[in-house]
Design a protein around this motif. Sequence first.
Motif, mmCIF file in Angstrom:
data_model
loop_
_atom_site.group_PDB
_atom_site.id
_atom_site.type_symbol
_atom_site.label_atom_id
_atom_site.label_comp_id
_atom_site.label_asym_id
_atom_site.label_seq_id
_atom_site.Cartn_x
_atom_site.Cartn_y
_atom_site.Cartn_z
ATOM 1 N N LEU A 134 50.165 49.343 43.479
ATOM 2 C CA LEU A 134 49.721 47.954 43.369
ATOM 3 C C LEU A 134 50.580 47.071 44.277
ATOM 4 C CD1 LEU A 134 48.696 46.101 40.156
ATOM 5 C CD2 LEU A 134 50.488 45.093 41.543
ATOM 6 N N VAL A 135 49.921 46.149 44.971
ATOM 7 C CA VAL A 135 50.620 45.107 45.736
ATOM 8 C C VAL A 135 50.242 43.784 45.094
ATOM 9 C CG1 VAL A 135 50.817 43.922 47.951
ATOM 10 C CG2 VAL A 135 50.622 46.422 47.900
ATOM 11 N N LEU A 136 51.252 42.972 44.793
ATOM 12 C CA LEU A 136 51.015 41.684 44.142
ATOM 13 C C LEU A 136 51.416 40.549 45.080
ATOM 14 C CD1 LEU A 136 50.560 39.683 41.832
ATOM 15 C CD2 LEU A 136 52.650 40.490 40.767
ATOM 16 N N VAL A 137 50.481 39.645 45.331
ATOM 17 C CA VAL A 137 50.745 38.463 46.160
ATOM 18 C C VAL A 137 50.879 37.256 45.244
ATOM 19 C CG1 VAL A 137 49.831 36.957 47.977
ATOM 20 C CG2 VAL A 137 49.443 39.427 48.110
ATOM 21 N N MET A 138 52.034 36.593 45.294
ATOM 22 C CA MET A 138 52.222 35.378 44.492
ATOM 23 C C MET A 138 51.466 34.229 45.147
ATOM 24 S SD MET A 138 53.979 36.338 41.946
ATOM 25 C CE MET A 138 53.899 34.711 41.182
ATOM 26 N N THR A 139 50.659 33.541 44.351
ATOM 27 C CA THR A 139 49.921 32.386 44.863
ATOM 28 C C THR A 139 50.495 31.087 44.291
ATOM 29 O OG1 THR A 139 48.245 33.040 43.230
ATOM 30 C CG2 THR A 139 47.763 33.513 45.520
ATOM 31 N N GLN A 170 43.465 53.401 47.546
ATOM 32 C CA GLN A 170 43.390 53.354 46.080
ATOM 33 C C GLN A 170 44.266 52.251 45.482
ATOM 34 O OE1 GLN A 170 41.202 55.308 44.468
ATOM 35 N NE2 GLN A 170 40.724 55.910 46.562
ATOM 36 N N CYS A 171 45.164 51.719 46.298
ATOM 37 C CA CYS A 171 46.153 50.746 45.814
ATOM 38 C C CYS A 171 45.457 49.448 45.379
ATOM 39 C CB CYS A 171 47.126 50.476 46.956
ATOM 40 S SG CYS A 171 48.428 49.326 46.577
ATOM 41 N N TYR A 172 45.846 48.925 44.221
ATOM 42 C CA TYR A 172 45.307 47.640 43.764
ATOM 43 C C TYR A 172 45.935 46.507 44.577
ATOM 44 C CZ TYR A 172 43.739 49.917 39.401
ATOM 45 O OH TYR A 172 43.137 50.709 38.468
#
Length: 216
Positions: A134-139, A170-172
């Motif tokens: 998973l990669v998370l981008v802070m908004t 496959q990465c979220y």
Amino acid sequence: MAILSPSILAADAMNLQRDLTQTAQNGAKWLHIDIMDGHFVPNLSFGYSTVKGIRGFSDLVLDVHLMIDRPIRYVEEFCKAGSDILTIHVEADTAENTKKALEMIRAMGVKPGIVVKPKTPAEAVAPYLSMVDLVLVMTVEPGFGGQKFMADMMPKVKKLRQMIDEVNPQCYLEVDGGVDLETGVICKENGANVLVAGSAFYKAADKPAFVRQIEA
Ligand code: DX5
Ligand code: ZN
């Protein structure tokens, strides 16, 4: 199609059990848990015991977001506490320790994720992309719920969607901060497939409709 990850930072702290039961009954499958250390971000929130307590009575996918300095010191405990996904910030330690921490999470049977703050470019994720689920981008700037969505993060989301499709399809790709039904559409258009929503979800009058619409 996207997945909603409701952030319990916006739930009622005196009625967490009630709110979590309702969250599942309303159709959510994931739960976002923000862990803050008062140092990496200027706020405090939950610890291991909260994650462990939630794990004990909930089958929701526990998406645990560590906003702490040098997370390598804590990842094993958060895995043991019952996280399903454990995300650490790219800005929180050296590249060497970040890689080690991601390996430790994987070795504990938990899905590792990497997070970027608003000022951190998409390219900072590249060294870790093949290692994460998973990669998370802070908004928003991490630390507090209820802030305004930063639409100028969308080129970064789009860029990361391309990078993920090339390297690790496959990465979220998750977004976090100021997400509601309107901004959620913009995130999905730019390639996000997991949407964290705190205030917007817990304030929604019709939560099952919120889940259906944001996940559509
Ligand atoms: C902010 C947290 C978020 C927060 C989102 O540091 O990482 O998960 O709970 O809250 P809303 O959806 O209210 O912006
Ligand atoms: Zn978060």
